[in-house]
Design a protein around this motif. Structure first.
Motif, short mmCIF file in Angstrom:
data_model
loop_
_atom_site.label_atom_id
_atom_site.label_comp_id
_atom_site.label_asym_id
_atom_site.label_seq_id
_atom_site.Cartn_x
_atom_site.Cartn_y
_atom_site.Cartn_z
N GLN A 293 0.83 -1.21 0.00
CA GLN A 293 0.00 0.00 0.00
C GLN A 293 0.87 1.26 0.00
O GLN A 293 0.63 2.20 -0.76
N ALA A 294 1.88 1.27 0.85
CA ALA A 294 2.77 2.42 0.93
C ALA A 294 3.45 2.69 -0.41
O ALA A 294 3.57 3.85 -0.84
N ASP A 295 3.87 1.65 -1.07
CA ASP A 295 4.54 1.82 -2.36
C ASP A 295 3.58 2.36 -3.41
O ASP A 295 3.97 3.19 -4.24
N ASP A 296 2.33 1.92 -3.38
CA ASP A 296 1.35 2.43 -4.34
C ASP A 296 1.07 3.92 -4.10
O ASP A 296 0.96 4.69 -5.06
N TYR A 297 0.92 4.33 -2.85
CA TYR A 297 0.79 5.76 -2.56
C TYR A 297 1.99 6.53 -3.10
O TYR A 297 1.85 7.58 -3.74
N ARG A 298 3.18 6.00 -2.83
CA ARG A 298 4.39 6.69 -3.27
C ARG A 298 4.44 6.82 -4.78
O ARG A 298 4.79 7.86 -5.31
N ARG A 299 4.06 5.77 -5.50
CA ARG A 299 4.14 5.78 -6.95
C ARG A 299 3.13 6.75 -7.58
O ARG A 299 3.44 7.42 -8.57
N LEU A 300 1.94 6.85 -7.00
CA LEU A 300 1.00 7.85 -7.49
C LEU A 300 1.54 9.26 -7.28
O LEU A 300 1.49 10.11 -8.18
N LEU A 301 2.05 9.51 -6.08
CA LEU A 301 2.60 10.83 -5.78
C LEU A 301 3.81 11.13 -6.66
O LEU A 301 3.97 12.25 -7.15
N ASP A 302 4.65 10.15 -6.87
CA ASP A 302 5.83 10.33 -7.71
C ASP A 302 5.44 10.75 -9.12
O ASP A 302 6.04 11.66 -9.70
N ALA A 303 4.42 10.10 -9.68
CA ALA A 303 3.96 10.47 -11.02
C ALA A 303 3.49 11.91 -11.05
O ALA A 303 3.78 12.66 -12.00
N CYS A 304 2.77 12.32 -10.02
CA CYS A 304 2.30 13.70 -9.95
C CYS A 304 3.46 14.68 -9.87
O CYS A 304 3.50 15.69 -10.58
N LEU A 305 4.43 14.37 -9.03
CA LEU A 305 5.58 15.27 -8.88
C LEU A 305 6.42 15.37 -10.15
O LEU A 305 7.11 16.37 -10.37
N ASN A 306 6.34 14.35 -10.99
CA ASN A 306 7.11 14.35 -12.23
C ASN A 306 6.47 15.17 -13.35
O ASN A 306 7.08 15.36 -14.40
N VAL A 307 5.25 15.63 -13.13
CA VAL A 307 4.53 16.39 -14.15
C VAL A 307 4.11 17.72 -13.54
O VAL A 307 3.26 17.77 -12.65
N ARG A 308 4.71 18.79 -14.01
CA ARG A 308 4.51 20.09 -13.39
C ARG A 308 3.04 20.50 -13.34
O ARG A 308 2.61 21.17 -12.39
N ARG A 309 2.26 20.12 -14.32
CA ARG A 309 0.86 20.52 -14.35
C ARG A 309 -0.04 19.67 -13.45
O ARG A 309 -1.25 19.89 -13.40
N CYS A 310 0.51 18.71 -12.75
CA CYS A 310 -0.24 18.01 -11.70
C CYS A 310 -0.16 18.88 -10.45
O CYS A 310 0.90 18.99 -9.82
N THR A 311 -1.26 19.51 -10.09
CA THR A 311 -1.21 20.61 -9.14
C THR A 311 -1.67 20.27 -7.73
O THR A 311 -1.43 21.04 -6.80
N SER A 312 -2.36 19.12 -7.56
CA SER A 312 -2.79 18.78 -6.21
C SER A 312 -2.90 17.26 -6.07
O SER A 312 -3.13 16.54 -7.04
N PHE A 313 -2.73 16.81 -4.83
CA PHE A 313 -2.79 15.39 -4.49
C PHE A 313 -3.64 15.27 -3.24
O PHE A 313 -3.23 15.68 -2.16
N THR A 314 -4.86 14.75 -3.41
CA THR A 314 -5.83 14.70 -2.33
C THR A 314 -6.15 13.25 -1.97
O THR A 314 -6.45 12.44 -2.85
#
Length: 361
Positions: A293-314
């Motif tokens: 579970q922790a790794d899946d959270y991390r991977r979603l967040l990582d994808a967002c951080l890699n794309v500047r136009r991903c502006t929020s993670f809720t």
């Protein structure tokens, strides 16, 4: 996939309690993660990212620790239920904004932004609307006017107070065809563009989003949104963002192309956001499941951080104490960043570490 078990909106008295009890000292409760360490919101701010949570307003009013952690850890909040149509207009023409207004006031008191959820959905509609459509007392022409009035009234009520709105929620099926809802049946596919135009006219500053589940990677459903966004934006419809809910299950494989999906929407000039993240498992939880579970959270967040136009993670709630999952998925749960006692799970540590260690591109 917003919550199916609708917790009734707080009463006006409860709404007042939310504001009056908005921010007790975080140190009063002690223990990780509330009592020590750099908060998620401070770490996310360094990444130019909003980190958010859906909020159960009844818990916000009655649970001091929940209220403290909501204020301490997150700089964006989403109403889990109290901005949905059945909550704000339970009787036709009679609006109840008390709980939603209290959440906005709480956010302003604590320096938080607000995501609006949701203007148009096929679920959690008021009974007067669904019954009127079913018995024919509300025909197609009137339904269009009812929808326009709802969107316009809601957007104007919160004008200038909400930075992103989930305008159109869950309008495609898994195969990429439009969902057979009362909206499609009575109004045809043009209702989607109309909703965005009406919302923008009422609040030109808010960013307006599609929102759906099972669209993390590139698949027929997410591609249907991409193709629709291309067409609508070409026609001048104010579609600004794509919301990926992020309701995952560790029993399935993690989608490998999340970042590529975000990048193609960014290529259109659109924002993206993870809007309702939780990652469930078959109970009981154990160390291996929690690590996955922790790794899946991390991977979603990582994808967002890699794309500047991903502006929020809720995240769709941060504690298992108030999770919608056990009531909806038989035998499953433990989907959130903290357990029922507010102890940090490996998922919380993974999100915090990812925010602390990364440098956004």
């Amino acid at each position: 996939m917003a919550s199916r078990s609708f917790r009734r909106a707080a009463s006006a008295a409860t709404a007042v309690l939310i504001v009056l009890g908005a921010a007790p000292s975080a140190s009063a409760f002690g223990g990780p993660p509330a009592g020590h360490g750099t908060t998620l919101r401070k770490l996310a701010a360094r990444q130019d990212l909003r980190i958010g949570t859906a909020v159960d307003t009844a818990a916000l009013a009655s649970d001091d620790r929940y209220r403290t952690l909501t204020a301490r850890q997150f700089d964006s909040v989403t109403a889990e239920n109290v901005m949905k149509w059945e909550a704000v207009e339970p009787e036709r023409g009679v609006y109840d904004w008390a709980a939603a207004d209290a959440l906005v006031n709480f956010a302003q008191h604590n320096g938080q932004a607000v995501r609006g959820h949701t203007l148009l959905w096929h679920n959690q509609l008021p009974a007067w609307l669904t019954q009127g459509v079913a018995d024919g007392s509300i025909d197609a022409a009137e339904l269009r006017q009812v929808l326009r009035a709802h969107i316009t009234t809601q957007m104007k009520h919160f004008r200038g107070k909400i930075y992103q709105w989930d305008v159109v929620n869950e309008v495609f099926d898994e195969d990429g065809t439009l969902r057979k809802s009362l909206w499609l049946e009575k109004l045809g596919p043009s209702y989607i563009a109309d909703a965005f135009r009406w919302a923008h006219a009422a609040d030109p500053q808010a960013k307006l989003f599609f929102n759906d589940y099972n669209v993390e990677g590139i698949n027929p459903k997410s591609t249907a949104y991409y193709d629709l966004a291309v067409r609508l934006r070409r026609e001048g419809v104010p579609v600004h963002g794509f919301g990926i809910q992020g309701h995952l299950d560790i029993g399935y494989g993690f989608p490998s192309d999340v970042q590529a999906n975000l990048e193609r929407f960014a290529g259109l000039g659109m924002q993206s956001a993870f809007t309702e993240v939780d990652i469930r498992m078959t109970l009981p939880a154990d160390a291996a499941k929690l690590a996955r579970q922790a790794d899946d959270y991390r991977r979603l967040l990582d994808a967002c951080l890699n794309v500047r136009r991903c502006t929020s993670f809720t995240v769709w709630g941060f504690t298992d104490k108030y999770s919608w999952v056990p009531d909806t998925f038989d035998g499953q749960g433990a989907a959130n960043l903290m357990d029922e006692e507010y102890a940090a799970k490996p998922a919380f540590e993974a999100v915090r570490d990812e925010l602390a260690e990364r440098r956004r591109r």
